[in-house]
Design a protein around this motif. Structure first.
Motif, PDB file in Angstrom:
ATOM      1  N   SER A 166       0.832  -1.212   0.000  1.00 49.81           N
ATOM      2  CA  SER A 166       0.000   0.000   0.000  1.00 49.81           C
ATOM      3  C   SER A 166       0.860   1.252   0.000  1.00 49.81           C
ATOM      4  CB  SER A 166      -0.923   0.031   1.216  1.00 49.81           C
ATOM      5  OG  SER A 166      -0.177   0.154   2.419  1.00 49.81           O
ATOM      6  N   LEU A 167       0.261   2.374  -0.439  1.00 49.68           N
ATOM      7  CA  LEU A 167       0.877   3.690  -0.382  1.00 49.68           C
ATOM      8  C   LEU A 167      -0.073   4.622   0.363  1.00 49.68           C
ATOM      9  CD1 LEU A 167       2.303   2.390  -2.986  1.00 49.68           C
ATOM     10  CD2 LEU A 167       2.647   4.763  -3.714  1.00 49.68           C
ATOM     11  N   THR A 168       0.475   5.422   1.288  1.00 49.92           N
ATOM     12  CA  THR A 168      -0.349   6.369   2.040  1.00 49.92           C
ATOM     13  C   THR A 168       0.382   7.705   2.146  1.00 49.92           C
ATOM     14  OG1 THR A 168      -1.189   4.529   3.381  1.00 49.92           O
ATOM     15  CG2 THR A 168      -1.591   6.770   4.173  1.00 49.92           C
ATOM     16  N   PRO A 169      -0.173   8.787   1.600  1.00 48.85           N
ATOM     17  CA  PRO A 169      -1.343   8.838   0.722  1.00 48.85           C
ATOM     18  C   PRO A 169      -0.996   8.282  -0.653  1.00 48.85           C
ATOM     19  CG  PRO A 169      -0.294  10.977   0.817  1.00 48.85           C
ATOM     20  CD  PRO A 169       0.458  10.117   1.787  1.00 48.85           C
ATOM     21  N   ASP A 170      -2.028   8.071  -1.451  1.00 46.91           N
ATOM     22  CA  ASP A 170      -1.788   7.518  -2.776  1.00 46.91           C
ATOM     23  C   ASP A 170      -1.996   8.555  -3.881  1.00 46.91           C
ATOM     24  OD1 ASP A 170      -4.512   7.782  -2.787  1.00 46.91           O
ATOM     25  OD2 ASP A 170      -4.941   5.639  -3.027  1.00 46.91           O
ATOM     26  N   SER A 171      -2.006   9.832  -3.494  1.00 49.08           N
ATOM     27  CA  SER A 171      -2.121  10.900  -4.487  1.00 49.08           C
ATOM     28  C   SER A 171      -1.528  12.179  -3.917  1.00 49.08           C
ATOM     29  CB  SER A 171      -3.583  11.129  -4.877  1.00 49.08           C
ATOM     30  OG  SER A 171      -4.346  11.551  -3.756  1.00 49.08           O
ATOM     31  N   GLY A 172      -1.202  13.096  -4.824  1.00 46.94           N
ATOM     32  CA  GLY A 172      -0.644  14.371  -4.397  1.00 46.94           C
ATOM     33  C   GLY A 172      -0.391  15.262  -5.596  1.00 46.94           C
ATOM     34  N   PRO A 173       0.076  16.496  -5.380  1.00 51.82           N
ATOM     35  CA  PRO A 173       0.241  17.471  -6.453  1.00 51.82           C
ATOM     36  C   PRO A 173       1.358  17.110  -7.418  1.00 51.82           C
ATOM     37  CG  PRO A 173       1.176  18.309  -4.417  1.00 51.82           C
ATOM     38  CD  PRO A 173       0.444  17.053  -4.056  1.00 51.82           C
ATOM     39  N   THR A 174       1.211  17.609  -8.663  1.00 54.03           N
ATOM     40  CA  THR A 174       2.224  17.359  -9.677  1.00 54.03           C
ATOM     41  C   THR A 174       3.554  18.017  -9.339  1.00 54.03           C
ATOM     42  OG1 THR A 174       1.417  19.269 -10.914  1.00 54.03           O
ATOM     43  CG2 THR A 174       0.547  17.095 -11.538  1.00 54.03           C
ATOM     44  N   SER A 175       3.540  18.962  -8.426  1.00 46.52           N
ATOM     45  CA  SER A 175       4.779  19.632  -8.018  1.00 46.52           C
ATOM     46  C   SER A 175       5.670  18.738  -7.174  1.00 46.52           C
ATOM     47  CB  SER A 175       4.454  20.906  -7.236  1.00 46.52           C
ATOM     48  OG  SER A 175       3.670  20.597  -6.099  1.00 46.52           O
ATOM     49  N   GLY A 176       5.128  17.608  -6.714  1.00 50.57           N
ATOM     50  CA  GLY A 176       5.888  16.701  -5.869  1.00 50.57           C
ATOM     51  C   GLY A 176       5.994  17.204  -4.444  1.00 50.57           C
ATOM     52  N   GLY A 177       6.910  16.597  -3.685  1.00 50.03           N
ATOM     53  CA  GLY A 177       7.129  17.019  -2.306  1.00 50.03           C
ATOM     54  C   GLY A 177       6.216  16.361  -1.297  1.00 50.03           C
ATOM     55  N   THR A 178       5.413  15.383  -1.722  1.00 47.39           N
ATOM     56  CA  THR A 178       4.506  14.692  -0.799  1.00 47.39           C
ATOM     57  C   THR A 178       5.233  13.522  -0.136  1.00 47.39           C
ATOM     58  OG1 THR A 178       2.598  15.234  -2.180  1.00 47.39           O
ATOM     59  CG2 THR A 178       2.336  13.433  -0.601  1.00 47.39           C
ATOM     60  N   ALA A 179       5.172  13.468   1.196  1.00 47.74           N
ATOM     61  CA  ALA A 179       5.759  12.343   1.925  1.00 47.74           C
ATOM     62  C   ALA A 179       4.794  11.164   1.864  1.00 47.74           C
ATOM     63  CB  ALA A 179       6.040  12.732   3.360  1.00 47.74           C
ATOM     64  N   VAL A 180       5.252  10.083   1.267  1.00 42.41           N
ATOM     65  CA  VAL A 180       4.413   8.895   1.082  1.00 42.41           C
ATOM     66  C   VAL A 180       5.006   7.738   1.870  1.00 42.41           C
ATOM     67  CG1 VAL A 180       3.548   7.210  -0.586  1.00 42.41           C
ATOM     68  CG2 VAL A 180       3.691   9.632  -1.214  1.00 42.41           C
ATOM     69  N   THR A 181       4.162   7.053   2.650  1.00 43.21           N
ATOM     70  CA  THR A 181       4.601   5.847   3.351  1.00 43.21           C
ATOM     71  C   THR A 181       4.261   4.630   2.503  1.00 43.21           C
ATOM     72  OG1 THR A 181       4.293   6.848   5.538  1.00 43.21           O
ATOM     73  CG2 THR A 181       4.326   4.440   5.428  1.00 43.21           C
ATOM     74  N   ILE A 182       5.279   3.863   2.189  1.00 43.37           N
ATOM     75  CA  ILE A 182       5.099   2.649   1.396  1.00 43.37           C
ATOM     76  C   ILE A 182       5.207   1.450   2.325  1.00 43.37           C
ATOM     77  CG2 ILE A 182       6.013   1.236  -0.492  1.00 43.37           C
ATOM     78  CD1 ILE A 182       7.130   3.806  -1.716  1.00 43.37           C
ATOM     79  N   ALA A 183       4.149   0.646   2.357  1.00 44.26           N
ATOM     80  CA  ALA A 183       4.147  -0.564   3.185  1.00 44.26           C
ATOM     81  C   ALA A 183       4.394  -1.779   2.300  1.00 44.26           C
ATOM     82  CB  ALA A 183       2.812  -0.700   3.912  1.00 44.26           C
ATOM     83  N   GLY A 184       5.058  -2.780   2.874  1.00 43.98           N
ATOM     84  CA  GLY A 184       5.336  -4.000   2.118  1.00 43.98           C
ATOM     85  C   GLY A 184       6.184  -4.950   2.930  1.00 43.98           C
ATOM     86  N   THR A 185       7.022  -5.714   2.247  1.00 44.93           N
ATOM     87  CA  THR A 185       7.932  -6.647   2.921  1.00 44.93           C
ATOM     88  C   THR A 185       9.310  -6.560   2.292  1.00 44.93           C
ATOM     89  OG1 THR A 185       7.364  -8.481   1.428  1.00 44.93           O
ATOM     90  CG2 THR A 185       6.055  -8.257   3.448  1.00 44.93           C
ATOM     91  N   ALA A 186      10.307  -6.996   3.063  1.00 43.27           N
ATOM     92  CA  ALA A 186      11.709  -7.004   2.609  1.00 43.27           C
ATOM     93  C   ALA A 186      12.157  -5.632   2.125  1.00 43.27           C
ATOM     94  CB  ALA A 186      11.913  -8.054   1.522  1.00 43.27           C
ATOM     95  N   LEU A 187      11.828  -4.607   2.904  1.00 48.02           N
ATOM     96  CA  LEU A 187      12.170  -3.242   2.514  1.00 48.02           C
ATOM     97  C   LEU A 187      13.452  -2.732   3.167  1.00 48.02           C
ATOM     98  CD1 LEU A 187       8.599  -1.616   2.645  1.00 48.02           C
ATOM     99  CD2 LEU A 187       9.777  -2.653   0.687  1.00 48.02           C
ATOM    100  N   THR A 188      14.012  -3.489   4.092  1.00 51.88           N
ATOM    101  CA  THR A 188      15.195  -3.032   4.822  1.00 51.88           C
ATOM    102  C   THR A 188      16.355  -2.688   3.902  1.00 51.88           C
ATOM    103  OG1 THR A 188      14.601  -4.335   6.763  1.00 51.88           O
ATOM    104  CG2 THR A 188      16.890  -3.650   6.587  1.00 51.88           C
ATOM    105  N   THR A 189      16.549  -3.499   2.868  1.00 47.86           N
ATOM    106  CA  THR A 189      17.707  -3.306   1.990  1.00 47.86           C
ATOM    107  C   THR A 189      17.356  -2.524   0.720  1.00 47.86           C
ATOM    108  OG1 THR A 189      17.283  -5.474   0.987  1.00 47.86           O
ATOM    109  CG2 THR A 189      18.860  -5.376   2.819  1.00 47.86           C
ATOM    110  N   THR A 190      16.272  -1.767   0.750  1.00 48.02           N
ATOM    111  CA  THR A 190      15.877  -0.964  -0.413  1.00 48.02           C
ATOM    112  C   THR A 190      17.009  -0.033  -0.849  1.00 48.02           C
ATOM    113  OG1 THR A 190      13.540  -0.987   0.207  1.00 48.02           O
ATOM    114  CG2 THR A 190      14.269   0.796  -1.231  1.00 48.02           C
ATOM    115  N   ASP A 191      17.296  -0.043  -2.148  1.00 49.91           N
ATOM    116  CA  ASP A 191      18.318   0.883  -2.654  1.00 49.91           C
ATOM    117  C   ASP A 191      17.784   1.851  -3.693  1.00 49.91           C
ATOM    118  OD1 ASP A 191      18.108  -0.697  -4.952  1.00 49.91           O
ATOM    119  OD2 ASP A 191      19.896  -1.860  -4.477  1.00 49.91           O
ATOM    120  N   SER A 192      16.482   1.735  -4.025  1.00 48.29           N
ATOM    121  CA  SER A 192      15.913   2.670  -4.996  1.00 48.29           C
ATOM    122  C   SER A 192      14.397   2.689  -4.888  1.00 48.29           C
ATOM    123  CB  SER A 192      16.323   2.248  -6.420  1.00 48.29           C
ATOM    124  OG  SER A 192      15.643   3.011  -7.397  1.00 48.29           O
TER     125      SER A 192
END
Length: 247
Positions: A166-192
């Motif tokens: 899931s993504l929270t929130p899942d929408s925002g302005p085209t200008s960017g800058g929205t802090a989005v929390t991404i939930a899932g698994t095996a995210l500890t070693t995320t590199d991108s």
């Protein structure tokens, strides 16, 4: 009078089989000027023995009541020395081609990743490649076995493929800058983390979540991709850029 194998560890302890004729009543097997142990007269054409310690190339002879045979060559091989492994991590599913650099690798017969082994392809005495077997997530020791013995000291880290739930929130302005929390698994070693292919700055919060800041983007739904050493997870059309009002 062939000998198999014709090479072994400088520390000794290699069981060899010697084949020839008139070997009945064998009383001694010598590697250079050293006597072998565990000499067993299997048949008139076969003798087994355990090599003593040694170095370089030596002649192996068999002695019977009829005399001593001509020598055949046996090559002493030092234990391998490993310097680097690349890449240092990969998927728990295995299938990652790994390159190991070091010395004394030309006679490598096996590479173990923890409890699981694979057969390497020898490139040269200083390099080999091997395809990783499957393994559980986490670091494991890497052990190379050659005619000269075994050596470890390198580490390979198995990483599970990431998932996005899931993504929270899942929408925002085209200008960017929205802090989005991404939930899932095996995210500890995320590199991108990317939004529609554009990299986003992110912070790993736990193995189950991370926070990313959206880059600017065109209005519409876009894919969000999270990647690590094992692979990537794609949440199709998971985030929607919303154009600002115009007057």
């Amino acid at each position: 009078m062939p000998i198999s194998p014709n090479q072994g560890s400088t520390g000794g302890g290699t069981t060899v089989t010697i084949t020839g004729t008139n070997l009945s009543g064998t009383t001694a097997v010598r590697f250079g000027n050293k006597s072998a142990t565990g000499v067993t007269n299997v048949s008139p054409t076969e003798v087994t023995a355990i090599s003593p310690s040694g170095s370089g190339t030596v002649g192996v002879t068999v002695t019977t009541p009829g005399g001593t045979s001509n020598p055949v060559s046996f090559f002493y091989v030092g234990a391998p020395f490993k310097q680097t492994i690349s890449p240092t991590g990969g998927s728990t599913a295995g299938g990652e081609t790994v390159t190991i650099n070091g010395t004394g690798l030309s006679s490598a017969t096996s590479v173990a990743f923890g409890a699981n082994s694979a057969t390497p392809a020898v490139v040269s005495d200083s390099q080999l490649t091997v395809v990783t077997p499957a393994g559980a997530a986490g670091p494991v020791g890497v052990t190379v076995t050659t005619a000269g013995g075994t050596n470890n000291g390198l580490t390979f880290t198995y990483v599970a493929d990431p998932t996005i739930t899931s993504l929270t929130p899942d929408s925002g302005p085209t200008s960017g800058g929205t802090a989005v929390t991404i939930a899932g698994t095996a995210l500890t070693t995320t590199d991108s983390v990317t939004f529609d292919g554009t990299p986003a700055p992110f912070t790993v919060l736990s193995d189950a979540s991370l926070s990313a800041v959206t880059p600017p983007g065109a209005a519409g739904a876009v894919d969000v991709v999270v990647s690590n050493d094992a692979g990537s997870a794609t949440a199709a059309d998971a985030y929607t850029y919303i154009a600002g009002p115009g007057i």
